[in-house]
Design an enzyme around this catalytic site. Structure first.
Site, mmCIF file in Angstrom:
data_model
loop_
_atom_site.group_PDB
_atom_site.id
_atom_site.type_symbol
_atom_site.label_atom_id
_atom_site.label_comp_id
_atom_site.label_asym_id
_atom_site.label_seq_id
_atom_site.Cartn_x
_atom_site.Cartn_y
_atom_site.Cartn_z
ATOM 1 C CD1 TRP A 286 42.488 45.102 23.842
ATOM 2 C CD2 TRP A 286 43.125 45.045 25.991
ATOM 3 N NE1 TRP A 286 41.374 44.910 24.625
ATOM 4 C CE2 TRP A 286 41.732 44.863 25.942
ATOM 5 C CE3 TRP A 286 43.754 45.044 27.241
ATOM 6 C CZ2 TRP A 286 40.954 44.687 27.099
ATOM 7 C CZ3 TRP A 286 42.980 44.872 28.387
ATOM 8 C CH2 TRP A 286 41.607 44.696 28.311
ATOM 9 C CG ASN A 349 44.942 36.898 22.305
ATOM 10 O OD1 ASN A 349 45.679 37.171 23.249
ATOM 11 N ND2 ASN A 349 43.654 37.177 22.305
ATOM 12 C CD1 TRP A 367 49.470 35.900 39.141
ATOM 13 C CD2 TRP A 367 50.968 36.767 37.727
ATOM 14 N NE1 TRP A 367 49.904 37.087 39.678
ATOM 15 C CE2 TRP A 367 50.817 37.642 38.822
ATOM 16 C CE3 TRP A 367 51.858 37.110 36.719
ATOM 17 C CZ2 TRP A 367 51.535 38.836 38.937
ATOM 18 C CZ3 TRP A 367 52.573 38.291 36.828
ATOM 19 C CH2 TRP A 367 52.405 39.138 37.916
HETATM 20 C C1 LIG Z 1 49.042 35.064 28.816
HETATM 21 C C2 LIG Z 1 49.298 36.017 27.676
HETATM 22 C C3 LIG Z 1 50.591 36.508 27.464
HETATM 23 C C4 LIG Z 1 50.835 37.401 26.415
HETATM 24 N N1 LIG Z 1 52.120 37.862 26.232
HETATM 25 C C5 LIG Z 1 52.361 38.756 25.232
HETATM 26 C C6 LIG Z 1 53.678 39.244 25.014
HETATM 27 O O1 LIG Z 1 54.635 38.921 25.727
HETATM 28 N N2 LIG Z 1 53.874 40.104 23.973
HETATM 29 C C7 LIG Z 1 52.840 40.514 23.168
HETATM 30 O O2 LIG Z 1 53.072 41.302 22.244
HETATM 31 N N3 LIG Z 1 51.582 40.100 23.383
HETATM 32 C C8 LIG Z 1 51.305 39.225 24.380
HETATM 33 N N4 LIG Z 1 50.021 38.781 24.569
HETATM 34 C C9 LIG Z 1 48.922 39.403 23.814
HETATM 35 C C10 LIG Z 1 48.518 38.704 22.501
HETATM 36 O O3 LIG Z 1 48.337 37.348 22.705
HETATM 37 C C11 LIG Z 1 49.540 38.900 21.392
HETATM 38 O O4 LIG Z 1 49.881 40.260 21.263
HETATM 39 C C12 LIG Z 1 48.957 38.429 20.055
HETATM 40 O O5 LIG Z 1 48.579 37.087 20.131
HETATM 41 C C13 LIG Z 1 49.979 38.629 18.964
HETATM 42 O O6 LIG Z 1 49.508 38.115 17.756
HETATM 43 P P1 LIG Z 1 49.191 39.067 16.546
HETATM 44 O O7 LIG Z 1 50.327 39.984 16.317
HETATM 45 O O8 LIG Z 1 48.757 38.195 15.418
HETATM 46 O O9 LIG Z 1 47.946 39.895 17.101
HETATM 47 P P2 LIG Z 1 46.828 40.744 16.370
HETATM 48 O O10 LIG Z 1 45.523 40.177 16.763
HETATM 49 O O11 LIG Z 1 47.086 40.879 14.927
HETATM 50 O O12 LIG Z 1 46.929 42.166 17.106
HETATM 51 C C14 LIG Z 1 47.753 43.243 16.616
HETATM 52 C C15 LIG Z 1 48.718 43.691 17.685
HETATM 53 O O13 LIG Z 1 48.020 44.180 18.815
HETATM 54 C C16 LIG Z 1 48.749 43.870 20.010
HETATM 55 N N5 LIG Z 1 47.905 43.021 20.870
HETATM 56 C C17 LIG Z 1 46.988 42.117 20.466
HETATM 57 N N6 LIG Z 1 46.380 41.573 21.547
HETATM 58 C C18 LIG Z 1 46.943 42.147 22.628
HETATM 59 C C19 LIG Z 1 46.736 41.991 24.035
HETATM 60 N N7 LIG Z 1 45.816 41.166 24.544
HETATM 61 N N8 LIG Z 1 47.500 42.733 24.878
HETATM 62 C C20 LIG Z 1 48.418 43.596 24.396
HETATM 63 N N9 LIG Z 1 48.650 43.776 23.076
HETATM 64 C C21 LIG Z 1 47.923 43.058 22.208
HETATM 65 C C22 LIG Z 1 50.001 43.126 19.589
HETATM 66 O O14 LIG Z 1 51.054 44.054 19.503
HETATM 67 C C23 LIG Z 1 49.610 42.595 18.221
HETATM 68 O O15 LIG Z 1 50.707 42.377 17.372
HETATM 69 C C24 LIG Z 1 49.757 37.843 25.601
HETATM 70 C C25 LIG Z 1 48.468 37.345 25.822
HETATM 71 C C26 LIG Z 1 48.240 36.435 26.845
HETATM 72 C C27 LIG Z 1 46.843 35.929 27.068
#
Ligand SMILES: Cc1cc2nc3c(=O)[nH]c(=O)nc-3n(C[C@H](O)[C@H](O)[C@H](O)COP(=O)(O)OP(=O)(O)OC[C@H]3O[C@@H](n4cnc5c(N)ncnc54)[C@H](O)[C@@H]3O)c2cc1C
Length: 483
Positions: A286, A349, A367
């Protein structure tokens, strides 16, 4: 042949698997430069990102020094500073890893032309993604619009290159006084908040820098991956990697994550199943897809991808927006998420989706207002992921969640935080309520509220909007633009 090189650090604040840094160090003595860009027209980074950047630069400077190198910091317009430094230091090779925002691409292109025109060898690399945004296309060579075929096509490209190790030794280029006088010590970049110092919660939660990123990945592979496919939706559990800010700042790269995951699974060191591993990789997917969307839609953060939404009847309301920002909506899961964000610079997330849906749909706020708040407050604020995700929730994005899918924050709480422990952590005033009442305290019996010390409208707000009314109002608003 030995040539004086300059590596320009940007979104690649690490030594390992940094192809541009490796090329520079192999060439000869290196000037390692970071420029805090406050002049090129790039969107200024938010407050939480500034805090992270400061800590990350500090860690990078220490890591470079341990190898014999030196990180030189400057503040200003890279279009002006970089050519000047190159000239005065007698640099022959400039390297950087590519970035994907339109203003960054334009700047890099101009710089490359200018420097190359003056006989400088300029080399750019992919340090940030598994695939460049232009490398994954439909069979007819068009950009992809739907995630599943995108990720399938990306996977068909095979394994990413094996990460390259950090340089063994770095020779720091001696600098003329004219450049020393342009350099700024880290505190002079004024990145960290002072009055007031609101970063205490972030200091407790994070260890910015390459060593922190590697430790977090190891920890996640060792104990967090098991159950990820299911538990990743549980904000009450530490079930996701929390690598997002490290990835955003390039303290670790996706190739490293990919190979570490496969290596750990092959060696029996990662506890998770095949399904957990695939789900985790698809989240990295993603991230790739969001960068693909941003590259092909440079105005992703400001323009509706689906232009029908240009006519959407938003109801701008500063008071409602402010209450959402402060975690004072009276809806516990929403408030818990917004307070987690305010304190730690990060939000789970699942809760990001819920708070975004609540703002856009129940409150009918554009948004872009939510995107801007996240931009300022997230430590992982990312031009691609943030904009793509907000448009996804709004229903205006590529492969988006349909607008009529409106998250009910109460049932989301009951499903994903069934014991209410996430809400109890971030909204402690509700901690005394039962698991059954905690996600909708306004419906709790008088006696239960009294015993828990909760007075709706006094110790905790009444809901900003009736959820059923807000849902219907959103559907009615959407009906006006549905083609
Ligand atoms: C409204 C909204 C705004 C967001 N803004 C950001 C943001 O500014 N920066 C950001 O990095 N993520 C964003 N996300 C996506 C996601 O929420 C976060 O990447 C995630 O929660 C990060 O936590 P993690 O590293 O534990 O994720 P994990 O579940 O461990 O996932 C591993 C990596 O995958 C990537 N990833 C995961 N989910 C997504 C996703 N839906 N879209 C794109 N990449 C993803 C991230 O780089 C993350 O570190 C957003 C989601 C929503 C719904």
């Amino acid at each position: 042949m030995t040539e004086r090189a300059l590596h320009w650090f940007r979104n690649d604040l690490r030594l390992a698997d940094n192809p541009a840094l490796a090329a520079a160090t192999e060439s000869g003595p290196v000037l390692c430069l970071y420029i805090l860009d406050n002049g090129s027209g790039r969107r200024p980074i938010g407050g939480a990102s500034r805090w992270w950047l400061s800590r990350s630069l500090d860690a990078l400077g220490t890591a470079l020094a341990a190898k014999g190198g030196r990180l030189v910091l400057m503040r200003g317009d890279p279009a002006v500073l970089l050519p000047r430094v190159v000239k005065e230091a007698g640099i022959k090779l400039v390297t950087w890893n590519r970035r994907y925002e339109a203003a960054e691409i334009a700047l890099d292109r101009t710089l490359k032309e200018d420097l190359s025109g003056n006989g400088i060898d300029v080399r750019s690399f992919n340090g940030h993604l598994l695939n460049e945004p232009w490398q994954v296309t439909t069979t007819t060579g068009q950009p992809m619009k739907v995630f599943t075929p995108y990720w399938r096509a990306a996977r068909q490209k095979g394994e990413p290159a094996v990460p390259i190790p950090a340089p063994g030794r770095i020779r720091a280029l001696p600098l003329p006084d004219s450049i020393e006088s342009m350099a700024a010590p880290l505190p002079n970049l004024d990145l960290e908040p002072r009055k007031p110092d609101w970063a205490g919660g972030m200091r407790d939660a994070w260890m910015p820098g390459e060593a922190g990123a590697t430790a977090r990945l190891d920890d996640f592979l060792g104990s967090g991956l098991a159950g990820y496919a299911v538990d990743r939706d549980r904000p009450d559990r530490a079930a996701t990697s929390r690598l997002s800010p490290h990835l955003h700042f390039g303290e670790i790269g996706p190739r490293q994550i990919w190979h570490a995951l496969h290596h750990a699974r092959a060696a029996g060191e990662a506890a998770g199943s095949e399904q957990d591993a695939e789900k985790f990789l698809s989240e990295i997917g993603w991230r790739e897809f969001s960068h693909h969307l941003l590259f092909h839609n440079p105005e992703l953060a400001t323009r509706n991808y689906d232009q029908r939404f240009d006519a959407f009847p938003w109801r701008p309301d500063e008071t409602a927006l402010r209450r959402w920002q402060r975690g004072q909506t009276g809806v516990p899961l929403v408030d818990a998420g917004m307070r987690e964000l305010w304190t730690t610079g990060w939000m789970h997330n699942r809760v990001r989706m819920v708070v975004a849906s609540f703002l856009i749909k129940h409150l009918l706020q554009d948004w872009r207002a939510g995107e801007a708040w996240f931009w300022d407050t997230l430590v992982d604020a990312d031009a691609a992921n943030n904009a793509a995700s907000w448009q996804w929730v709004a229903g205006s994005g590529a492969d988006a969640s349909p607008y009529f899918r409106i998250f009910n924050p109460v049932t989301q709480g009951e499903t994903h935080d069934p014991k209410g422990s996430y809400v109890r952590q971030w909204v402690p005033v509700l901690a005394g309520l039962s698991d059954g009442d905690i996600h909708q305290p306004w419906k709790a019996p008088e006696k239960a509220l009294r015993e828990a010390g909760v007075r709706i409208g006094e110790t905790y707000p009444a809901p900003l909007v009736d959820l059923a009314f807000g849902r219907q109002r959103a559907l009615d608003a959407f009906a006006t633009i549905r083609g």
